[in-house]
Structure formats: C-alpha cells, structure tokens
Design a protein around this motif. Structure first.
Motif, PDB file in Angstrom:
ATOM      1  N   PHE A 105      66.232  50.526  68.195  1.00 18.91           N
ATOM      2  CA  PHE A 105      65.864  51.806  67.607  1.00 18.91           C
ATOM      3  C   PHE A 105      64.802  52.489  68.466  1.00 18.91           C
ATOM      4  O   PHE A 105      63.990  51.833  69.130  1.00 18.91           O
ATOM      5  N   GLN A 160      61.741  55.095  67.593  1.00 12.97           N
ATOM      6  CA  GLN A 160      61.049  55.744  66.477  1.00 12.97           C
ATOM      7  C   GLN A 160      60.467  57.065  66.962  1.00 12.97           C
ATOM      8  O   GLN A 160      59.683  57.091  67.922  1.00 12.97           O
ATOM      9  N   TRP A 190      57.786  61.511  64.069  1.00 14.50           N
ATOM     10  CA  TRP A 190      57.695  61.696  62.627  1.00 14.50           C
ATOM     11  C   TRP A 190      58.003  60.400  61.860  1.00 14.50           C
ATOM     12  O   TRP A 190      57.951  60.377  60.644  1.00 14.50           O
ATOM     13  N   GLY A 191      58.313  59.353  62.596  1.00 15.43           N
ATOM     14  CA  GLY A 191      58.483  58.056  61.960  1.00 15.43           C
ATOM     15  C   GLY A 191      59.907  57.595  61.741  1.00 15.43           C
ATOM     16  O   GLY A 191      60.136  56.443  61.401  1.00 15.43           O
ATOM     17  N   GLN A 192      60.858  58.462  61.915  1.00 16.69           N
ATOM     18  CA  GLN A 192      62.239  58.057  61.665  1.00 16.69           C
ATOM     19  C   GLN A 192      62.760  57.143  62.763  1.00 16.69           C
ATOM     20  O   GLN A 192      62.483  57.363  63.945  1.00 16.69           O
ATOM     21  N   LEU A 193      63.484  56.132  62.359  1.00 15.19           N
ATOM     22  CA  LEU A 193      64.112  55.208  63.301  1.00 15.19           C
ATOM     23  C   LEU A 193      65.486  55.739  63.663  1.00 15.19           C
ATOM     24  O   LEU A 193      66.356  55.887  62.805  1.00 15.19           O
ATOM     25  N   ASN A 207      68.937  55.232  65.582  1.00 12.27           N
ATOM     26  CA  ASN A 207      69.784  54.150  66.096  1.00 12.27           C
ATOM     27  C   ASN A 207      70.157  54.395  67.558  1.00 12.27           C
ATOM     28  O   ASN A 207      70.663  55.457  67.904  1.00 12.27           O
TER      29      ASN A 207
END
Lengths: 113, 109
Positions: free
Chosen positions: B35, B37, B40-43, B45
């Motif tokens: 991943f 990141q 903004w923190g979203q992982l 894929n």
C-alpha cells in the motif's frame, strides 16, 4: 464501482464519551475489517465481520465493539473514550474472507481531548 | 503472531532515481499487499501479491513466498511517489492483515 466509504471523516470527543463510526463496503463485498493507526503502535487489526458475525478480533479491550448489518455496512463503537484512543480508524472490505485483497476507506480521524 | 519487517525505514531519493523496498515476514501467508498511504491517510492498493511478480507502470513487485520476503521496485521516481509504503500480510487462516512499520519515502525534485 464506488469505493469503501467511512463517516464521519473527522471527530472530536471528550474523555469518557462514546463514539460510533460507520463503514460502507464496496458493493458486493461481504467482509468488513477495522484497523487502528497510531504513531506509536502503527496499524493494528481490531476486528473482522462477515455475514453479520464477528469472525476475528484483535488484541483490544472490550470498550471496542462492532457490528455488521444485513447490507454488509458496519459500525464500530468505542465506549468510555481515553486519550490513547485518538487515532485514524480505517475500514477495509473484501468480497470474502481469506482469499481476496482488502480495499481501504479514507478513514475516520478521532481526536479525544 | 506473525512478524513483518520493512526496510529501509526512511529513504530519500532524487527525482528519476530507482529504489527497492523490502518486506520480510516470519510465517506462511496467503495474502500479501503493498500500500501507499496518501497524505490524508488513505491506504492506496498497489499490489496484491502473495507470490510471483507483477508490474504496474513504474512500479513492480516480487514475492518469494518460500523465502518469506517481498520486494517493491519503484523506477524513475517522481515527487508524487513520496509518502509511506506499507507491506501487509495475512497469515494462513488468520483473517487479519498484519502491517509492517512502513518505509517513508521522500523524493526530492
């Protein structure tokens, strides 16, 4: 196909309160997992739900709970909030457990004051 | 539980350079994912790669399950590649991802 959605995106709570976070999985996905990310502990598994049943649970106190509804949407609840619960809470979904990749939502950033 | 170690922990590159990130794990797995990141923190894929080799543009990954490691290659790096890269594995029968500590990549113009 829409991705995993989480609400709310940001939340500020006071110690001792409780909080409920929501996660809507990708359409057709039946497994939902929750993870907590903190600077000190990194990304840690909270629990996984499949077909409305909790299938696995991480090493967190009983203040952390969750549930899954018949439409696969999931909620997690944290009661009696502590300062250490401040974290990014991430939800992930996949078609079924054990075989396919997980897709993550944008997260809910919880601050406990 | 399963141990996941990522190296290096930090990496600074000049734009255009190539890099290799490594992930070692301590047990048999049926799922391995890489991943990125975002700020903004979203992982995001990158790869689902429990074994074998995959490529996606400037990124490629190889997992050697028998030797319990995976490599993520980034070629011709760009400033937009900056961020934290995580390796996560799911031990057979465990039904939960275990994450490494991540590699923080900074690509300088």
């Amino acid at each position: 196909k829409a991705g995993v959605t989480q609400t709310p995106r940001y939340l500020i709570k006071t110690r001792g309160q409780q909080v409920t976070l929501s996660c809507s999985p990708i359409s057709g996905h039946r497994s939902v997992s929750w993870y907590q990310q903190t600077p000190g502990q990194g990304l840690q598994f909270l629990f996984e739900y499949f077909s409305e049943t909790q299938r696995n649970k991480g090493n967190f106190p009983g203040r952390f709970s969750g549930r899954q509804f018949s439409n696969s949407r999931s909620e997690m609840n944290v009661s009696t909030l502590e300062l250490g619960d401040s974290a990014l809470y991430l939800c992930a979904s996949r078609f079924r457990a054990g075989t396919y990749e997980q897709y993550f939502g944008p997260g809910t950033r919880l601050t406990v004051t | 539980g399963i141990q996941v170690e990522q190296s290096p922990p930090d990496l600074i590159l000049q734009e255009g350079a190539n890099s290799t990130l490594r992930c070692n794990f301590s047990d048999s797995v049926n799922n391995l994912q890489w991943f990125h990141q975002n700020p903004w923190g979203q992982l995001i894929n990158l790869f689902y790669i429990p074994s074998g080799t995959k490529q996606n543009g400037r990124l490629s990954a190889t997992t050697v399950a028998t030797e319990r490691y995976s490599l993520l290659y980034i070629s011709s790096s760009q400033t937009t590649d900056s961020g934290v890269y995580f390796c996560a594995v799911e031990r057979t029968g465990r039904r939960a991802l275990t994450f490494g500590s991540g590699t923080r990549l900074q690509v300088q113009p």
